[in-house]
Enzyme design. Structure first.
Site, mmCIF file in Angstrom:
data_model
loop_
_atom_site.group_PDB
_atom_site.id
_atom_site.type_symbol
_atom_site.label_atom_id
_atom_site.label_comp_id
_atom_site.label_asym_id
_atom_site.label_seq_id
_atom_site.Cartn_x
_atom_site.Cartn_y
_atom_site.Cartn_z
ATOM 1 N N ARG A 50 0.987 -1.189 -0.059
ATOM 2 C CA ARG A 50 -0.046 0.053 -0.093
ATOM 3 C C ARG A 50 0.906 1.219 -0.097
ATOM 4 O O ARG A 50 1.890 1.301 0.825
ATOM 5 C CB ARG A 50 -0.896 -0.183 1.187
ATOM 6 C CG ARG A 50 -2.093 -0.970 1.065
ATOM 7 C CD ARG A 50 -3.181 -0.701 2.186
ATOM 8 N NE ARG A 50 -2.947 0.311 2.997
ATOM 9 C CZ ARG A 50 -2.919 0.509 4.315
ATOM 10 N NH1 ARG A 50 -2.789 -0.480 4.971
ATOM 11 N NH2 ARG A 50 -2.850 1.698 4.711
ATOM 12 N N LYS A 109 13.556 -17.604 4.093
ATOM 13 C CA LYS A 109 13.743 -19.046 4.292
ATOM 14 C C LYS A 109 12.547 -19.925 4.143
ATOM 15 O O LYS A 109 12.729 -21.159 3.631
ATOM 16 C CB LYS A 109 14.350 -18.964 5.836
ATOM 17 C CG LYS A 109 13.251 -18.511 6.934
ATOM 18 C CD LYS A 109 13.669 -16.931 7.205
ATOM 19 C CE LYS A 109 12.695 -16.491 8.032
ATOM 20 N NZ LYS A 109 13.395 -15.790 9.162
ATOM 21 N N ILE A 140 24.111 -13.106 11.616
ATOM 22 C CA ILE A 140 25.411 -14.084 11.756
ATOM 23 C C ILE A 140 25.732 -14.638 10.365
ATOM 24 O O ILE A 140 24.982 -15.214 9.763
ATOM 25 C CB ILE A 140 24.806 -15.176 12.790
ATOM 26 C CG1 ILE A 140 24.490 -14.467 14.188
ATOM 27 C CG2 ILE A 140 26.032 -15.956 13.053
ATOM 28 C CD1 ILE A 140 23.947 -15.765 14.915
ATOM 29 N N LYS A 209 14.868 -22.990 8.436
ATOM 30 C CA LYS A 209 16.362 -22.850 8.545
ATOM 31 C C LYS A 209 17.332 -23.913 8.638
ATOM 32 O O LYS A 209 18.483 -24.008 8.056
ATOM 33 C CB LYS A 209 16.518 -21.924 9.759
ATOM 34 C CG LYS A 209 16.087 -20.472 9.732
ATOM 35 C CD LYS A 209 15.999 -19.545 10.959
ATOM 36 C CE LYS A 209 15.370 -18.393 10.758
ATOM 37 N NZ LYS A 209 15.041 -17.612 11.944
ATOM 38 N N GLY A 312 15.284 -9.176 13.617
ATOM 39 C CA GLY A 312 15.221 -7.646 13.835
ATOM 40 C C GLY A 312 15.664 -6.970 12.472
ATOM 41 O O GLY A 312 16.441 -7.470 11.849
HETATM 42 N N1 LIG Z 1 12.057 -9.740 10.802
HETATM 43 C C1 LIG Z 1 13.153 -10.468 10.879
HETATM 44 O O1 LIG Z 1 13.835 -10.567 11.974
HETATM 45 C C2 LIG Z 1 13.607 -11.435 9.845
HETATM 46 C C3 LIG Z 1 12.960 -11.624 8.430
HETATM 47 N N2 LIG Z 1 13.383 -12.361 7.678
HETATM 48 C C4 LIG Z 1 12.718 -12.765 6.632
HETATM 49 O O2 LIG Z 1 12.655 -11.399 5.854
HETATM 50 C C5 LIG Z 1 11.441 -11.315 5.085
HETATM 51 C C6 LIG Z 1 10.718 -10.027 5.320
HETATM 52 O O3 LIG Z 1 10.319 -10.209 6.739
HETATM 53 P P1 LIG Z 1 9.948 -8.763 7.648
HETATM 54 O O4 LIG Z 1 10.377 -7.737 7.050
HETATM 55 O O5 LIG Z 1 10.113 -9.099 9.178
HETATM 56 O O6 LIG Z 1 8.413 -8.954 7.263
HETATM 57 P P2 LIG Z 1 7.247 -7.717 7.386
HETATM 58 O O7 LIG Z 1 5.946 -8.448 7.190
HETATM 59 O O8 LIG Z 1 7.558 -6.864 8.382
HETATM 60 O O9 LIG Z 1 7.414 -6.915 5.796
HETATM 61 C C7 LIG Z 1 7.031 -7.683 4.644
HETATM 62 C C8 LIG Z 1 6.333 -6.564 3.808
HETATM 63 O O10 LIG Z 1 6.320 -7.057 2.696
HETATM 64 C C9 LIG Z 1 4.945 -6.366 2.045
HETATM 65 N N3 LIG Z 1 4.225 -6.901 1.224
HETATM 66 C C10 LIG Z 1 3.564 -8.184 1.284
HETATM 67 N N4 LIG Z 1 3.075 -8.370 -0.394
HETATM 68 C C11 LIG Z 1 3.906 -7.593 -1.102
HETATM 69 C C12 LIG Z 1 3.625 -7.351 -2.328
HETATM 70 N N5 LIG Z 1 2.901 -8.245 -3.127
HETATM 71 N N6 LIG Z 1 4.447 -6.250 -3.034
HETATM 72 C C13 LIG Z 1 5.100 -5.461 -2.151
HETATM 73 N N7 LIG Z 1 5.075 -5.611 -0.776
HETATM 74 C C14 LIG Z 1 4.508 -6.505 -0.352
HETATM 75 C C15 LIG Z 1 4.163 -6.352 3.498
HETATM 76 O O11 LIG Z 1 3.059 -5.095 3.186
HETATM 77 C C16 LIG Z 1 5.125 -5.930 4.495
HETATM 78 O O12 LIG Z 1 5.485 -4.360 4.729
HETATM 79 C C17 LIG Z 1 10.629 -12.609 5.251
HETATM 80 O O13 LIG Z 1 11.152 -13.589 4.265
HETATM 81 C C18 LIG Z 1 11.353 -12.983 6.776
HETATM 82 O O14 LIG Z 1 11.266 -14.447 7.025
HETATM 83 C C19 LIG Z 1 14.674 -13.118 7.620
HETATM 84 C C20 LIG Z 1 15.350 -12.863 8.919
HETATM 85 C C21 LIG Z 1 15.082 -12.032 10.136
HETATM 86 N N1 LIG Z 2 11.081 -14.625 13.165
HETATM 87 C C1 LIG Z 2 12.363 -15.031 12.994
HETATM 88 C C2 LIG Z 2 13.012 -13.886 12.133
HETATM 89 C C3 LIG Z 2 14.453 -14.380 11.818
HETATM 90 O O1 LIG Z 2 14.572 -15.159 10.923
HETATM 91 C C4 LIG Z 2 12.936 -15.201 14.603
HETATM 92 O O2 LIG Z 2 12.282 -14.762 15.366
HETATM 93 O O3 LIG Z 2 14.164 -15.622 14.530
HETATM 94 NA NA NA Z 3 22.682 -15.145 8.518
#
Ligand SMILES: NC(=O)C1=CN([C@@H]2O[C@H](COP(=O)(O)OP(=O)(O)OC[C@H]3O[C@@H](n4cnc5c(N)ncnc54)[C@H](O)[C@@H]3O)[C@@H](O)[C@H]2O)C=CC1
Ligand SMILES: N[C@@H](CC=O)C(=O)O
Ligand code: NA
Length: 438
Positions: A50, A109, A140, A209, A312
């Site tokens: 959005r 993942k 990491i 993972k 994070g």
């Molecule tokens: N948050 C974390 O600590 C970590 C997250 N990840 C991975 O990173 C990726 C993103 O995670 P987050 O940022 O935490 O998720 P999030 O839910 O905060 O962000 C995802 C974003 O993608 C947007 N989105 C959804 N469909 C969309 C589309 N069709 N076009 C454009 N935007 C769209 C959503 O509105 C949202 O803002 C995931 O694969 C997650 O598993 C990996 C390691 C750590």
């Molecule tokens: N949701 C995951 C984010 C990182 O991969 C976690 O809590 O470790």
């Molecule tokens: Na890593």
């Protein structure tokens, strides 16, 4: 394409916890990134769901779009960062980006563990990179060491805490007596949890993972469905207290092992994710809050430990940017990094064949011969007991048994047997034990 003037165009798909930090770093560190890559790395588009949503970062006017499919197909996009998450549309967008000649960095993942080979084959066909260091243990560096630094060694075991959200919850339950719900809410507020926290709590995230780690460690294809998975939703305050009594803590562990084949046959792999008790003296016990740690054991190197922030937005963005610099350099050099290595094609063992140890708390009748009868049940399944202690008297009598290593099938048959016995009022806690020398 901007390769002629050596400027590389970056499209970021998704601007949530991770995406917003990637966009921030791309803007704040533009000068350093250009120097490290050898060419300017220019943010040319950010796909969002959005346009009017509140964001943690200010995106320059004109860069936002809701049409991610059109963005990845643009001629000025050389590098695509996918941080939307989930299977679709992420998979379709990555495949399209590769077909249109972009190199890809993803933190996804869930997608890699479900359908990694499709992505790797598409990258190979396109002659482009797909990098994903952020997908396991956030900031990491663990995938690159497995893929590159240890490429000449034989990895035999990977053991780690790879989910920040569940570690945060278990840590709070242990140290502050916080309730499960409050601790989860705090982890969500801090941006650690997945969009659907069930993925964290029920172990799906850690299992994905583990599949990625096992694939790289053992040069085989291991998918999420190959991983035995148990989450933390059934870990009770009593389990945590029982662990404390044993000077142990409960952690959600991912364990990937190379098991020697029976009768000199091929080695196989066993991959599991479940809560386990580990002694407080074990290095993994001191991994607090949303931190992650991964132990790697290999034939030549011995034991290696990797530790740091596993979740994070900002830490994860660090890993994404590291990959982005690498794939950008590769593009400028007209080369690509190592692709998938799955030549060993090892079989994956079922959980029943995994070798582990159990902690079992049993409410029993307080009468003569009970201990011997319970011990006999373990012996009948060929499970040797390491320690047993009795607590309470009368209606409160409880035996706490810790076994030696046996197959999971033997141990679960023992517990099923105990549940049928007259003298056993209830089996109140069953948990695997790791990190204790046999
Ligand atoms: N948050 C974390 O600590 C970590 C997250 N990840 C991975 O990173 C990726 C993103 O995670 P987050 O940022 O935490 O998720 P999030 O839910 O905060 O962000 C995802 C974003 O993608 C947007 N989105 C959804 N469909 C969309 C589309 N069709 N076009 C454009 N935007 C769209 C959503 O509105 C949202 O803002 C995931 O694969 C997650 O598993 C990996 C390691 C750590
Ligand atoms: N949701 C995951 C984010 C990182 O991969 C976690 O809590 O470790
Ligand atoms: Na890593």
């Amino acid at each position: 394409m901007k390769e002629s003037d050596k400027s590389l165009g970056v499209a970021v798909l998704g601007c949530g916890s991770v995406g917003s930090q990637v966009v921030r770093l791309l803007q704040e560190q533009a000068g350093d990134l250009a120097a490290r890559v050898g060419a300017p790395v220019e943010l040319v588009g950010v796909a969002v769901r959005r346009l009017d949503a509140a964001r943690e970062v200010e995106v320059p006017e004109g860069l936002l779009t809701t049409d991610a499919a059109a963005l990845v197909a643009r001629d000025d996009v050389d590098l695509v960062v996918e941080v939307i998450g989930g299977i679709e549309p992420a998979r379709g967008l990555i495949l399209s980006a590769l077909e249109h000649g972009a190199s890809v960095v993803t933190a996804n993942k869930a997608l890699l563990a479900e359908d990694g080979p499709t992505l790797f084959e598409a990258a190979e066909k396109a002659g482009r990179d797909i990098y994903y260091e952020a997908a396991v243990a956030g900031a990491i560096p663990i995938l690159r060491p497995l893929r590159e630094s240890l490429a000449g060694d034989t990895v035999t075991r990977v053991l780690g805490i790879v989910n920040g959200t569940t570690n945060f919850i278990l840590d709070k339950m242990d140290t502050s007596g916080a309730g499960f719900g409050d601790a989860l809410q705090e982890a969500q507020d801090l941006g650690y949890a997945e969009a659907d926290p069930t993925a964290d709590v029920e172990g799906f995230d850690a299992a994905a993972k583990a599949a990625i780690l096992a694939s790289l460690a053992f040069h085989s294809r291991v998918t999420a469905s190959d991983v035995h998975r148990e989450g933390i939703s059934e870990v009770t305050a009593a389990d945590v207290a029982s662990a404390r009594d044993m000077d142990s803590v409960v952690k959600l562990l991912a364990i990937c092992e190379l098991r020697p084949g029976a009768d000199g046959g091929e080695d196989a792999v066993a991959v599991r994710v479940h809560p386990a008790m580990i002694p407080r003296s074990h290095p993994l016990a001191s991994v607090r809050e949303a931190y992650n740690a991964v132990f790697v054991e290999s034939e030549a190197a011995g034991q290696l430990m990797f530790y740091g922030p596993g979740a994070g937005g900002s830490p994860t963005a660090s890993a994404v940017l590291g990959d982005l610099v690498t794939v950008a350099r590769n593009r400028l050099a007209g080369t690509r990094g190592a692709g998938e290595s799955a030549y060993a094609a090892r079989a994956v063992l079922s959980m029943g064949e995994s070798r582990t140890r159990y902690h079992v708390a049993i409410d029993v009748d307080d009468r003569a011969g009970v201990l011997a009868t319970v011990a006999l049940a373990f012996a009948e399944h060929d499970v040797s007991i390491q320690t047993v202690r009795q607590e309470g008297r009368g209606d409160d009598a409880q035996l706490v048994v810790v076994s030696h290593e046996a197959t999971d099938a033997q141990l679960s048959a023992t517990v099923a047997h105990l549940r049928t016995m007259d003298i056993v009022r209830d089996v109140t806690s069953v948990m695997r034990v790791e990190g204790v020398a046999e």
